[in-house]
Design a protein around this motif. Structure first.
Motif, PDB file in Angstrom:
ATOM      1  N   GLY A  20       4.160  -1.382   3.110  1.00  0.00           N
ATOM      2  CA  GLY A  20       3.555  -0.140   2.656  1.00  0.00           C
ATOM      3  C   GLY A  20       4.393   1.070   2.989  1.00  0.00           C
ATOM      4  O   GLY A  20       5.424   0.977   3.665  1.00  0.00           O
TER       5      GLY A  20
ATOM      6  N   TYR B  98       3.550  -1.159  -5.705  1.00  0.00           N
ATOM      7  CA  TYR B  98       2.266  -1.032  -5.002  1.00  0.00           C
ATOM      8  C   TYR B  98       1.124  -1.592  -5.836  1.00  0.00           C
ATOM      9  O   TYR B  98       1.035  -1.337  -7.040  1.00  0.00           O
ATOM     10  CB  TYR B  98       1.994   0.439  -4.677  1.00  0.00           C
TER      11      TYR B  98
ATOM     12  N   TRP C 286       6.318  -0.413   7.992  1.00  0.00           N
ATOM     13  CA  TRP C 286       6.108   0.485   6.858  1.00  0.00           C
ATOM     14  C   TRP C 286       7.189   1.563   6.830  1.00  0.00           C
ATOM     15  O   TRP C 286       7.787   1.888   7.859  1.00  0.00           O
ATOM     16  CB  TRP C 286       4.759   1.184   6.972  1.00  0.00           C
TER      17      TRP C 286
ATOM     18  N   ILE D 133       0.816  -1.212   0.000  1.00  0.00           N
ATOM     19  CA  ILE D 133       0.000   0.000   0.000  1.00  0.00           C
ATOM     20  C   ILE D 133       0.849   1.261   0.000  1.00  0.00           C
ATOM     21  O   ILE D 133       1.819   1.376   0.756  1.00  0.00           O
ATOM     22  CB  ILE D 133      -0.938   0.015   1.215  1.00  0.00           C
ATOM     23  N   CYS D 134       0.452   2.210  -0.827  1.00  0.00           N
ATOM     24  CA  CYS D 134       0.968   3.576  -0.751  1.00  0.00           C
ATOM     25  C   CYS D 134      -0.172   4.449  -0.236  1.00  0.00           C
ATOM     26  O   CYS D 134      -1.151   4.684  -0.952  1.00  0.00           O
ATOM     27  CB  CYS D 134       1.438   4.068  -2.116  1.00  0.00           C
TER      28      CYS D 134
END
Length: 215
Positions: free
Chosen positions: A55, A96, A75, A34-35
């Motif tokens: 992420g 991503y 992250w 995830i971004c």
């Protein structure tokens, strides 16, 4: 400059969470990477992303950045202006498959920064967005907003408010995705929030040429 709507901290959190749950479900067996462009206090993460190990998250406020780093130790946390950082190629160390954009105001600058920069790209990506640019189209003022002015000229100034959540957001998503070599295969959107000034979006993108625009 980012066009900002009045701050309404997580007024639509339940809807945001449901939208992100849908996005995760759409990934199926893929491991989420995830971004998250605007971390805030980490409310969305705490509600839906706690099991996601890979992420990055961006935040300009130092105190919030510290909270985010403590909250998600696996992250990467960037204390930076996300629009400038993404455009410069920041956070290109991961590929991503979920882009989460949730600013106060217009989301398009961050989306544009992501897709216009050189970075590895997944063959399929889900994009979830909370966008506040519609606020700037109220009262027939769309023609004064740089990103909305072309649509005011194309469809009529007073049509922008009506068409923004559907037609205009879809056109903007198509444009941004194409910059990164993607095609929008699925798109859903709805107006929400106080006076329907916010728009939530969910898009599924597929990459035409998997090797294009990679770092």
């Amino acid at each position: 400059m980012n066009d900002r709507a009045p701050k309404q901290d997580n007024l639509t959190l339940r809807q945001k969470v449901m939208l992100r749950q849908t996005a995760l479900a759409m990934l199926g067996d893929e491991t989420p990477v995830i971004c998250e462009t605007h971390g805030g206090r980490g409310d969305v993460y705490a509600s839906v992303y706690t099991r996601v190990e890979n992420g990055v998250v961006f935040e300009t406020d130092h105190d919030k950045s510290v909270i985010l780093a403590t909250q998600r130790p696996t992250w990467a946390v960037y204390e930076a202006d996300v629009e400038m950082a993404l455009a410069a190629g920041a956070a290109a160390h991961l590929t991503y498959n979920l882009l989460d954009v949730d600013p106060y105001g217009s989301a398009w600058e961050a989306i544009e920064g992501f897709f216009s920069s050189r970075r590895p790209l997944a063959a399929r990506m889900i994009v979830v967005v909370n966008d506040g640019l519609r606020f700037r189209a109220r009262g027939g003022s769309a023609w004064q907003v740089e990103r909305l002015a072309p649509f005011a000229a194309r469809y009529g100034n007073h049509a922008v408010w009506r068409d923004y959540p559907t037609r205009i957001c879809r056109e903007l998503m198509d444009e941004m995705a194409a910059t990164g070599g993607y095609t929008v295969r699925r798109f859903e959107s709805y107006a929400t929030g106080v006076e329907q000034k916010l728009v939530h979006m969910l898009a599924e993108l597929t990459l035409a040429e998997p090797d294009s625009k990679t770092a």
